[in-house]
Design an enzyme around this catalytic site. Structure first.
Site, mmCIF file in Angstrom:
data_model
loop_
_atom_site.group_PDB
_atom_site.id
_atom_site.type_symbol
_atom_site.label_atom_id
_atom_site.label_comp_id
_atom_site.label_asym_id
_atom_site.label_seq_id
_atom_site.Cartn_x
_atom_site.Cartn_y
_atom_site.Cartn_z
ATOM 1 N N HIS A 56 0.839 -1.199 0.000
ATOM 2 C CA HIS A 56 0.000 0.000 0.000
ATOM 3 C C HIS A 56 0.877 1.253 0.000
ATOM 4 C CE1 HIS A 56 0.598 -0.604 4.448
ATOM 5 N NE2 HIS A 56 0.892 0.686 4.342
HETATM 6 P P1 TYD Z 1 -2.378 -3.635 7.164
HETATM 7 O O1 TYD Z 1 -2.236 -2.156 6.993
HETATM 8 O O2 TYD Z 1 -2.968 -4.401 6.032
HETATM 9 O O3 TYD Z 1 -0.968 -4.261 7.559
HETATM 10 P P2 TYD Z 1 0.412 -4.222 6.756
HETATM 11 O O4 TYD Z 1 0.358 -3.050 5.825
HETATM 12 O O5 TYD Z 1 1.453 -4.085 7.795
HETATM 13 O O6 TYD Z 1 0.557 -5.506 6.039
HETATM 14 O O7 TYD Z 1 -3.209 -3.890 8.487
HETATM 15 C C1 TYD Z 1 -3.724 -5.162 8.814
HETATM 16 C C2 TYD Z 1 -4.995 -4.940 9.624
HETATM 17 O O8 TYD Z 1 -4.678 -4.252 10.840
HETATM 18 C C3 TYD Z 1 -6.015 -4.094 8.888
HETATM 19 O O9 TYD Z 1 -7.305 -4.638 9.162
HETATM 20 C C4 TYD Z 1 -5.919 -2.740 9.532
HETATM 21 C C5 TYD Z 1 -5.451 -3.064 10.939
HETATM 22 N N1 TYD Z 1 -4.628 -2.004 11.550
HETATM 23 C C6 TYD Z 1 -5.151 -1.232 12.574
HETATM 24 O O10 TYD Z 1 -6.302 -1.395 12.995
HETATM 25 N N2 TYD Z 1 -4.367 -0.250 13.133
HETATM 26 C C7 TYD Z 1 -3.100 -0.021 12.709
HETATM 27 O O11 TYD Z 1 -2.409 0.889 13.250
HETATM 28 C C8 TYD Z 1 -2.579 -0.833 11.641
HETATM 29 C C9 TYD Z 1 -1.180 -0.610 11.131
HETATM 30 C C10 TYD Z 1 -3.367 -1.808 11.089
#
Ligand code: TYD
Length: 135
Positions: free
Chosen positions: A52
């Site tokens: 992302h």
């Molecule tokens: P995601 O952003 O997809 O993780 P990464 O980019 O590290 O692979 O986040 C995974 C899940 O966690 C998604 O449902 C959003 C949630 N999340 C939160 O609720 N708070 C946060 O601060 C973060 C980073 C993720």
């Protein structure tokens, strides 16, 4: 428009003695006030995280334990940074695509973010990201 040239590797101060090391992140280390801290741990070696970009948010990543690779893209160019030292951080400004992969066993990725969590700040579709960067 941010490019991968705006990404910085930041050397953190390291205070060493025979009891071990301390690295410090203070007020002036980052170009923003830290609003959120989160960390990735117990990541399977085959997993890919990230995938992302952020519209407004900047993030600072540190491998406080172990190692992992960060693939960074700006829509035109890309680079890979290996994070494997607790006294080195990767400053990713907004508008940069990132993917985290090749986590070593026991790796921990600490993230200091410029904003609280908001799904509205994410672009999770790579084609949409490229379209926004190149329009
Ligand atoms: P995601 O952003 O997809 O993780 P990464 O980019 O590290 O692979 O986040 C995974 C899940 O966690 C998604 O449902 C959003 C949630 N999340 C939160 O609720 N708070 C946060 O601060 C973060 C980073 C993720």
């Amino acid at each position: 428009m941010k490019t991968i040239n705006d990404i910085q590797i930041v050397d953190l101060p390291k205070i060493c003695d025979i009891r071990g090391n301390i690295s410090v992140i203070e007020n002036n280390t980052l170009p923003y006030k830290v609003e959120r801290v989160y960390y990735l741990f117990d990541v399977p070696s085959s997993a890919r995280r990230g995938g992302h970009s952020h519209i407004k948010q900047s993030e600072f990543l540190i491998a406080v334990s172990g190692s992992f690779n960060v693939l960074l893209k700006d829509g035109l160019n890309e680079t890979i940074v290996t994070l494997n030292k607790p006294d080195k951080g990767l400053l990713i400004p907004n508008g940069i695509w990132r993917e985290l992969e090749n986590f070593s066993s026991g790796a921990v990725c600490l993230v200091l973010a410029s904003d609280v969590y908001s799904e509205d700040d994410y672009i999770r579709d790579y084609n949409k990201f490229v379209a926004l960067k190149t329009k």
